[in-house]
Design a protein around this motif. Structure first.
Motif, PDB file in Angstrom:
ATOM      1  N   HIS A  52      93.343  15.308  10.377  1.00  0.00           N
ATOM      2  CA  HIS A  52      92.091  15.437   9.623  1.00  0.00           C
ATOM      3  C   HIS A  52      92.338  14.435   8.036  1.00  0.00           C
ATOM      4  O   HIS A  52      93.534  14.170   8.168  1.00  0.00           O
ATOM      5  N   SER A  55      95.772  14.793   6.194  1.00  0.00           N
ATOM      6  CA  SER A  55      96.873  15.947   7.541  1.00  0.00           C
ATOM      7  C   SER A  55      98.360  15.140   7.087  1.00  0.00           C
ATOM      8  O   SER A  55      99.481  15.090   7.391  1.00  0.00           O
ATOM      9  N   HIS A 219      89.631   7.476  12.682  1.00  0.00           N
ATOM     10  CA  HIS A 219      88.956   8.723  12.636  1.00  0.00           C
ATOM     11  C   HIS A 219      87.504   8.980  13.460  1.00  0.00           C
ATOM     12  O   HIS A 219      87.143   9.962  13.555  1.00  0.00           O
ATOM     13  N   ARG A 235      98.365  17.199  12.107  1.00  0.00           N
ATOM     14  CA  ARG A 235      97.706  18.337  11.666  1.00  0.00           C
ATOM     15  C   ARG A 235      98.838  18.956  10.155  1.00  0.00           C
ATOM     16  O   ARG A 235      99.994  19.315  11.012  1.00  0.00           O
ATOM     17  N   TYR A 257      92.248  18.711  15.822  1.00  0.00           N
ATOM     18  CA  TYR A 257      90.939  18.639  14.115  1.00  0.00           C
ATOM     19  C   TYR A 257      90.252  20.464  14.149  1.00  0.00           C
ATOM     20  O   TYR A 257      89.645  20.664  13.652  1.00  0.00           O
ATOM     21  N   THR A 261      85.351  21.616  14.777  1.00  0.00           N
ATOM     22  CA  THR A 261      85.446  19.924  14.543  1.00  0.00           C
ATOM     23  C   THR A 261      84.297  19.478  16.343  1.00  0.00           C
ATOM     24  O   THR A 261      83.899  19.763  16.847  1.00  0.00           O
TER      25      THR A 261
END
Ligand SMILES: Nc1ncnc2c1ncn2[C@@H]1O[C@H](COP(=O)(O)OP(=O)(O)O)[C@@H](O)[C@H]1O
Ligand SMILES: [Mg+2]
Length: 271
Positions: A52, A55, A219, A235, A257, A261
């Motif tokens: 994310h 992160s 991403h 994370r 995620y 997600t």
């Protein structure tokens, strides 16, 4: 509490690694951003960095050339212990690391060729800083432009090129410096999905053919699956997944995620 994925975090210790990070912690203003990261990357390996926003992906990349503070842990890049480098060695480390950025960072009014030539500035010495590049450097820059399929645009101002073309110039520029490692921070985030796949495919191909490892933050999980060898999921400042990219299944994606997600669902398979 983070659930442990069965294949999560498989530490690797390749003897010939270009990048070897262990227990890396980065603290900004008493706020820990990276909390004990381990990561090893071998020559020619293309590693996707997923996670994310916030992160710690960019911070991890910056720490590798000490543009972010190394609070504790060990970072070795191309045989150097990054934490202990003096100013001269730090410059030489940075010359060994090529960068590709989301927004290309080209000089807009310079030609594609001139932009590629600037990638060799460190090795070329002072003469090149006033625009005197050797014939050998020009030949090499043109060869690289040919390799990224932009020879016909060599004399065109960078600002007149499309986004995909500008990113290919930036890749050629990174290669011009003969890097030991390429760091690409969201290099395809500004491109449409088809171009994103093309540019990332080209970057991976070049990495493998020249044995230059690439650490690339992305991403879109499908792009990582298709174009990279390994996927490392961050994370909240920790590595929660380190697996072959082909193994980026729903379980791994959820590990990175979280449960709510939409990343990595089937309709994301497109580009
Ligand atoms: N220079 C900085 N000073 C203070 N905090 C920072 C700095 N750079 C990043 N951070 C913080 O570190 C965390 C991770 O940021 P970043 O590495 O940019 O994440 P990502 O690239 O994964 O989106 C965020 O909470 C961000 O606000
Ligand atoms: Mg970032």
């Amino acid at each position: 509490m983070i659930q442990t994925h069965p294949r999560a975090v498989t530490p690797r210790r390749a003897a010939d690694s270009v990048l070897d990070v262990s227990g890396l912690t980065v603290v900004y203003d008493s706020d820990p951003v990276l909390k004990g990261v381990d990561l090893t990357v071998a020559p020619g390996e293309v590693v996707a960095l997923l996670g994310h926003s916030g992160s710690g992906k960019s911070t991890l990349m910056k720490a590798l050339t000490r543009t972010a503070p190394l609070t504790s842990g060990q970072v070795r890049v191309a045989g150097r212990d990054v934490a202990s480098l003096g100013a001269g060695d730090l410059r030489s480390l940075r010359a060994d690391v090529g960068h590709v950025f989301q927004n290309f960072h080209l000089v807009p009014r310079l030609s594609a060729l001139a932009n590629v030539l600037t990638g060799g500035l460190y090795a070329a010495g002072p003469a090149s800083r006033i625009g005197l590049f050797s014939r050998a450097q020009r030949t090499r820059a043109l060869e690289l432009l040919e390799r990224v399929d932009l020879l016909a645009q060599a004399c065109q101002q960078a600002r007149t090129l499309s986004g995909g073309q500008q990113q290919r110039v930036a890749i050629a520029r990174a290669l011009m410096q003969d890097p030991r490692l390429i760091l690409a921070d969201e290099p395809v985030a500004s491109l449409d999905p088809r171009l994103a796949g093309n540019v990332l495919g080209l970057l991976s191909e070049l990495a493998r053919e020249r044995s230059v490892p690439v650490l690339v933050s992305l991403h879109v999980v499908a792009l990582a699956r298709r174009h990279t060898d390994r996927a490392v999921g961050l994370r909240d400042g920790r590595v929660v997944v380190d697996i072959p990219s082909a193994g980026l299944d729903r379980v791994a994606v959820r590990e990175i995620y979280g449960a709510d997600t939409e990343f990595g669902t089937d309709d994301e398979e497109t580009p």
